[in-house]
Design an enzyme around this catalytic site. Structure first.
Site, mmCIF file in Angstrom:
data_model
loop_
_atom_site.group_PDB
_atom_site.id
_atom_site.type_symbol
_atom_site.label_atom_id
_atom_site.label_comp_id
_atom_site.label_asym_id
_atom_site.label_seq_id
_atom_site.Cartn_x
_atom_site.Cartn_y
_atom_site.Cartn_z
ATOM 1 N N CYS A 134 0.810 -1.225 0.000
ATOM 2 C CA CYS A 134 0.000 0.000 0.000
ATOM 3 C C CYS A 134 0.843 1.276 0.000
ATOM 4 O O CYS A 134 0.319 2.356 -0.210
ATOM 5 C CB CYS A 134 -0.945 -0.006 1.185
ATOM 6 S SG CYS A 134 -0.127 -0.028 2.795
ATOM 7 N N HIS A 162 -1.978 11.529 15.582
ATOM 8 C CA HIS A 162 -2.564 10.707 14.524
ATOM 9 C C HIS A 162 -1.438 9.870 13.926
ATOM 10 O O HIS A 162 -0.409 10.404 13.500
ATOM 11 C CB HIS A 162 -3.183 11.597 13.443
ATOM 12 C CG HIS A 162 -3.584 10.860 12.220
ATOM 13 N ND1 HIS A 162 -4.742 10.125 12.142
ATOM 14 C CD2 HIS A 162 -2.962 10.741 11.020
ATOM 15 C CE1 HIS A 162 -4.817 9.577 10.930
ATOM 16 N NE2 HIS A 162 -3.755 9.941 10.243
ATOM 17 N N HIS A 215 -4.333 4.479 10.107
ATOM 18 C CA HIS A 215 -5.599 3.764 10.218
ATOM 19 C C HIS A 215 -5.337 2.270 10.335
ATOM 20 O O HIS A 215 -4.259 1.796 9.966
ATOM 21 C CB HIS A 215 -6.475 4.056 8.991
ATOM 22 C CG HIS A 215 -6.945 5.471 8.935
ATOM 23 N ND1 HIS A 215 -6.197 6.473 8.343
ATOM 24 C CD2 HIS A 215 -8.050 6.073 9.430
ATOM 25 C CE1 HIS A 215 -6.844 7.626 8.466
ATOM 26 N NE2 HIS A 215 -7.981 7.404 9.119
ATOM 27 N N ASP A 259 -7.732 -6.401 7.069
ATOM 28 C CA ASP A 259 -7.282 -7.180 5.907
ATOM 29 C C ASP A 259 -5.800 -7.546 5.998
ATOM 30 O O ASP A 259 -5.131 -7.718 4.981
ATOM 31 C CB ASP A 259 -7.557 -6.406 4.611
ATOM 32 C CG ASP A 259 -6.835 -5.065 4.547
ATOM 33 O OD1 ASP A 259 -6.086 -4.724 5.489
ATOM 34 O OD2 ASP A 259 -7.015 -4.340 3.544
ATOM 35 N N ARG A 295 -4.339 -4.836 9.725
ATOM 36 C CA ARG A 295 -3.273 -4.082 9.057
ATOM 37 C C ARG A 295 -3.279 -2.667 9.618
ATOM 38 O O ARG A 295 -4.130 -1.855 9.275
ATOM 39 C CB ARG A 295 -3.487 -4.049 7.546
ATOM 40 C CG ARG A 295 -2.511 -3.118 6.814
ATOM 41 C CD ARG A 295 -2.651 -3.194 5.311
ATOM 42 N NE ARG A 295 -4.000 -2.961 4.842
ATOM 43 C CZ ARG A 295 -4.439 -1.800 4.309
ATOM 44 N NH1 ARG A 295 -3.625 -0.765 4.185
ATOM 45 N NH2 ARG A 295 -5.698 -1.693 3.902
ATOM 46 N N CYS A 333 -1.963 0.575 9.179
ATOM 47 C CA CYS A 333 -1.356 1.322 8.076
ATOM 48 C C CYS A 333 -0.931 2.671 8.653
ATOM 49 O O CYS A 333 -1.754 3.545 8.889
ATOM 50 C CB CYS A 333 -2.396 1.468 6.976
ATOM 51 S SG CYS A 333 -1.777 2.171 5.460
#
Length: 133
Positions: free
Chosen positions: A66, A103, A106, A110, A118, A120
């Protein structure tokens, strides 16, 4: 976990570079394949760039394809906070540092086993303490 870290906007701006500030304090996302850690393979401990809290170990990092560092588990469940994110016309689960509310990115359902998750995470939200240093 230690006492929650709170700083003024000016203090965060003085501590962080522009990209780190945008990502961690304003919930932006770095461009895919642009962050320093998206393809990092060194063993080590990933920490919050804002408060140095340990978040992830390299052993849980995997190539999700990704363009962001991806982990199938956090180091300690109390190190991260998950909350619903309805921005950009979709529903996602945001991941924040539990110690300073930075932050991080996310989390999606999956990922690989053993968790199927995951995380990410933006490279700009992390520092890597390499095991060989």
């Amino acid at each position: 976990m230690s006492e929650k870290i709170t700083k003024s906007d000016d203090q965060w701006r003085a501590q962080l570079d522009d990209e780190q500030y945008r990502v961690t304090r304003q919930a932006h996302t770095e461009r895919p394949f642009s962050g320093i850690y998206w393809d990092e393979t060194a063993a080590g401990l990933y920490r919050c760039v804002c408060c140095n809290t340990p978040l992830f170990r390299s052993e849980t990092k995997f190539d999700a394809g990704c363009g962001w560092p991806s982990f199938y588990d956090s180091l300690d469940k109390s190190a991260v906070v998950e909350r619903e994110d309805r921005s950009h016309g979709m529903v996602r689960t945001e991941v924040l540092c539990a110690n300073c509310d930075a932050h991080l990115g996310h989390v999606f359902p999956d990922g690989p086993e053993p968790t199927g998750m995951r995380f990410c995470i933006n490279s700009a939200a992390l520092n890597l303490d390499r095991d060989d240093e």
